[in-house]
Design a protein around this motif. Structure first.
Motif, PDB file in Angstrom:
ATOM      1  N   GLU A  46       0.861  -1.190  -0.042  1.00  0.00           N
ATOM      2  CA  GLU A  46      -0.218   0.140   0.156  1.00  0.00           C
ATOM      3  C   GLU A  46       0.835   1.284   0.103  1.00  0.00           C
ATOM      4  OE1 GLU A  46      -2.143  -0.229   3.641  1.00  0.00           O
ATOM      5  OE2 GLU A  46      -2.924  -2.216   3.339  1.00  0.00           O
ATOM      6  N   LYS A  47       1.942   1.105   0.375  1.00  0.00           N
ATOM      7  CA  LYS A  47       2.704   2.398   0.845  1.00  0.00           C
ATOM      8  C   LYS A  47       3.742   2.728  -0.207  1.00  0.00           C
ATOM      9  CE  LYS A  47       1.100   2.313   5.253  1.00  0.00           C
ATOM     10  NZ  LYS A  47       1.394   1.931   6.855  1.00  0.00           N
ATOM     11  N   GLY A  48       4.482   4.193   0.033  1.00  0.00           N
ATOM     12  CA  GLY A  48       5.422   4.470  -0.958  1.00  0.00           C
ATOM     13  C   GLY A  48       6.913   3.973  -0.680  1.00  0.00           C
ATOM     14  N   GLU A  49       7.900   4.347  -1.354  1.00  0.00           N
ATOM     15  CA  GLU A  49       9.334   3.737  -0.997  1.00  0.00           C
ATOM     16  C   GLU A  49       9.774   4.183   0.317  1.00  0.00           C
ATOM     17  OE1 GLU A  49      12.168   4.244  -4.235  1.00  0.00           O
ATOM     18  OE2 GLU A  49      13.886   4.307  -2.887  1.00  0.00           O
ATOM     19  N   GLU A  50       9.437   5.447   0.737  1.00  0.00           N
ATOM     20  CA  GLU A  50      10.201   5.833   2.208  1.00  0.00           C
ATOM     21  C   GLU A  50       9.688   4.829   3.251  1.00  0.00           C
ATOM     22  OE1 GLU A  50      10.491   9.779   4.639  1.00  0.00           O
ATOM     23  OE2 GLU A  50      10.081  10.075   2.635  1.00  0.00           O
ATOM     24  N   ALA A  51       8.276   4.542   3.247  1.00  0.00           N
ATOM     25  CA  ALA A  51       7.611   3.645   4.205  1.00  0.00           C
ATOM     26  C   ALA A  51       8.286   2.204   4.004  1.00  0.00           C
ATOM     27  CB  ALA A  51       6.234   3.930   4.064  1.00  0.00           C
ATOM     28  N   VAL A  52       8.341   1.826   2.977  1.00  0.00           N
ATOM     29  CA  VAL A  52       8.802   0.309   2.752  1.00  0.00           C
ATOM     30  C   VAL A  52      10.364   0.296   3.357  1.00  0.00           C
ATOM     31  CG1 VAL A  52       9.547  -1.292   0.889  1.00  0.00           C
ATOM     32  CG2 VAL A  52       7.328  -0.198   0.594  1.00  0.00           C
ATOM     33  N   GLU A  53      11.142   1.311   3.023  1.00  0.00           N
ATOM     34  CA  GLU A  53      12.361   1.309   3.511  1.00  0.00           C
ATOM     35  C   GLU A  53      12.478   1.294   5.171  1.00  0.00           C
ATOM     36  OE1 GLU A  53      15.448   3.639   0.404  1.00  0.00           O
ATOM     37  OE2 GLU A  53      14.739   4.703   2.144  1.00  0.00           O
ATOM     38  N   GLU A  54      11.364   2.242   5.666  1.00  0.00           N
ATOM     39  CA  GLU A  54      11.565   2.042   6.872  1.00  0.00           C
ATOM     40  C   GLU A  54      11.424   0.829   7.543  1.00  0.00           C
ATOM     41  OE1 GLU A  54      10.092   4.985   9.781  1.00  0.00           O
ATOM     42  OE2 GLU A  54      10.429   6.473   8.738  1.00  0.00           O
ATOM     43  N   GLU A  55      10.222   0.111   6.941  1.00  0.00           N
ATOM     44  CA  GLU A  55       9.755  -1.398   7.617  1.00  0.00           C
ATOM     45  C   GLU A  55      10.852  -2.369   7.358  1.00  0.00           C
ATOM     46  OE1 GLU A  55       7.419  -1.353   9.331  1.00  0.00           O
ATOM     47  OE2 GLU A  55       6.417   0.342   9.156  1.00  0.00           O
ATOM     48  N   PHE A  56      11.625  -2.354   6.145  1.00  0.00           N
ATOM     49  CA  PHE A  56      12.609  -3.304   5.994  1.00  0.00           C
ATOM     50  C   PHE A  56      13.795  -2.981   7.189  1.00  0.00           C
ATOM     51  CE2 PHE A  56      11.835  -4.157   1.696  1.00  0.00           C
ATOM     52  CZ  PHE A  56      12.019  -5.325   1.532  1.00  0.00           C
ATOM     53  N   ALA A  57      14.163  -1.526   7.444  1.00  0.00           N
ATOM     54  CA  ALA A  57      15.013  -1.399   8.598  1.00  0.00           C
ATOM     55  C   ALA A  57      14.504  -2.022   9.750  1.00  0.00           C
ATOM     56  CB  ALA A  57      15.102   0.229   8.573  1.00  0.00           C
ATOM     57  N   ASP A  58      13.059  -1.973  10.121  1.00  0.00           N
ATOM     58  CA  ASP A  58      12.763  -2.210  11.360  1.00  0.00           C
ATOM     59  C   ASP A  58      12.807  -4.012  11.341  1.00  0.00           C
ATOM     60  OD1 ASP A  58      12.210   0.044  12.410  1.00  0.00           O
ATOM     61  OD2 ASP A  58       9.916   0.004  11.780  1.00  0.00           O
TER      62      ASP A  58
ATOM     63  N   SER B  65      16.491 -11.042  -0.495  1.00  0.00           N
ATOM     64  CA  SER B  65      15.817 -11.396  -1.776  1.00  0.00           C
ATOM     65  C   SER B  65      14.784 -10.438  -2.093  1.00  0.00           C
ATOM     66  CB  SER B  65      15.450 -12.703  -1.830  1.00  0.00           C
ATOM     67  OG  SER B  65      16.371 -13.745  -2.318  1.00  0.00           O
ATOM     68  N   LEU B  66      14.016 -10.445  -0.900  1.00  0.00           N
ATOM     69  CA  LEU B  66      12.821  -9.492  -1.028  1.00  0.00           C
ATOM     70  C   LEU B  66      13.266  -8.066  -1.347  1.00  0.00           C
ATOM     71  CD1 LEU B  66       9.460  -9.299  -0.716  1.00  0.00           C
ATOM     72  CD2 LEU B  66      10.009  -8.939   1.736  1.00  0.00           C
ATOM     73  N   ALA B  67      14.082  -7.634  -0.616  1.00  0.00           N
ATOM     74  CA  ALA B  67      14.696  -5.971  -0.938  1.00  0.00           C
ATOM     75  C   ALA B  67      15.133  -5.927  -2.488  1.00  0.00           C
ATOM     76  CB  ALA B  67      15.829  -5.903   0.027  1.00  0.00           C
ATOM     77  N   ASN B  68      16.020  -7.057  -2.830  1.00  0.00           N
ATOM     78  CA  ASN B  68      16.230  -6.893  -4.356  1.00  0.00           C
ATOM     79  C   ASN B  68      15.184  -6.791  -5.123  1.00  0.00           C
ATOM     80  OD1 ASN B  68      19.140  -7.300  -4.100  1.00  0.00           O
ATOM     81  ND2 ASN B  68      18.941  -9.418  -3.767  1.00  0.00           N
ATOM     82  N   ILE B  69      14.160  -7.404  -5.124  1.00  0.00           N
ATOM     83  CA  ILE B  69      13.202  -7.505  -6.035  1.00  0.00           C
ATOM     84  C   ILE B  69      12.277  -6.295  -5.660  1.00  0.00           C
ATOM     85  CG2 ILE B  69      13.146  -9.806  -6.970  1.00  0.00           C
ATOM     86  CD1 ILE B  69      10.841 -10.416  -5.048  1.00  0.00           C
ATOM     87  N   SER B  70      12.212  -5.677  -4.478  1.00  0.00           N
ATOM     88  CA  SER B  70      11.507  -4.506  -4.345  1.00  0.00           C
ATOM     89  C   SER B  70      12.320  -3.225  -4.531  1.00  0.00           C
ATOM     90  CB  SER B  70      11.073  -4.618  -2.770  1.00  0.00           C
ATOM     91  OG  SER B  70      10.461  -5.703  -2.568  1.00  0.00           O
ATOM     92  N   GLY B  71      13.538  -3.379  -5.000  1.00  0.00           N
ATOM     93  CA  GLY B  71      14.338  -2.211  -5.436  1.00  0.00           C
ATOM     94  C   GLY B  71      14.788  -1.601  -4.186  1.00  0.00           C
ATOM     95  N   ILE B  72      14.917  -1.985  -3.075  1.00  0.00           N
ATOM     96  CA  ILE B  72      15.509  -1.379  -2.002  1.00  0.00           C
ATOM     97  C   ILE B  72      16.651  -1.825  -1.476  1.00  0.00           C
ATOM     98  CG2 ILE B  72      14.935  -1.359   0.667  1.00  0.00           C
ATOM     99  CD1 ILE B  72      13.025   0.129  -0.841  1.00  0.00           C
TER     100      ILE B  72
END
Lengths: 98, 98
Positions: A46-58, B65-72
């Motif tokens: 549902e969300k944009g790149e910034e939110a996705v990055e934050e969730e990967f970090a978490d 892997s998930l980060a790779n295909i999500s462009g993160i």
């Protein structure tokens, strides 16, 4: 800080959160990691790149916390299993047929 | 290889698995990561250190892997949020009161 070893990140998380993580325990920290993974899933849908990055970090952060209180060296564990070739087919890139 | 940058690990996973990960897609890869997290939970409850290490490695691998295909860029995402102090209370160690 822009080039970070897995171990270095885990050590930083230990310095920041080890006391609290220890009090919460393995089960509680594992459950929290699960919540963070659900939040990552929602962000990816549902969300944009910034939110996705934050969730990967978490997710990374809570995985490191869980490793800390489980006595696991995340970098060693990772390198032992994945070191330049697929652990199943022993090829690079992976050529598993499943 | 015994000192590994988060980025370096993500790049290795890309080399090994990007084609397969891309074909599977974000949803399928996210679901697989969830399965790996469940396996980690089981290992933490029932199994020895070696099995636990392997499951930590698998969660790291599928997260990359998930980060790779999500462009993160997992390292950038992680460092942006966690860089030596708690992102909520701005202290080190964390002194959040929640």
């Amino acid at each position: 800080m822009n080039v970070v070893h897995i171990r270095e990140f885990q050590e930083m998380m230990k310095h920041l959160y080890f006391n609290r993580d220890s009090e919460r325990g393995v089960k509680g920290t594992y459950d929290w990691l699960g919540d963070e993974l659900r939040e990552l899933g929602e962000a990816l849908e549902e969300k944009g790149e910034e939110a996705v990055e934050e969730e990967f970090a978490d997710v990374m952060a809570w995985l490191a916390s869980l490793a800390n209180i489980s006595g696991i060296d995340l970098e060693k564990a990772t390198v032992n299993k994945y070191s330049g070739k697929c652990p199943k087919c022993q090829r690079s890139p992976c050529q598993c047929t499943f």
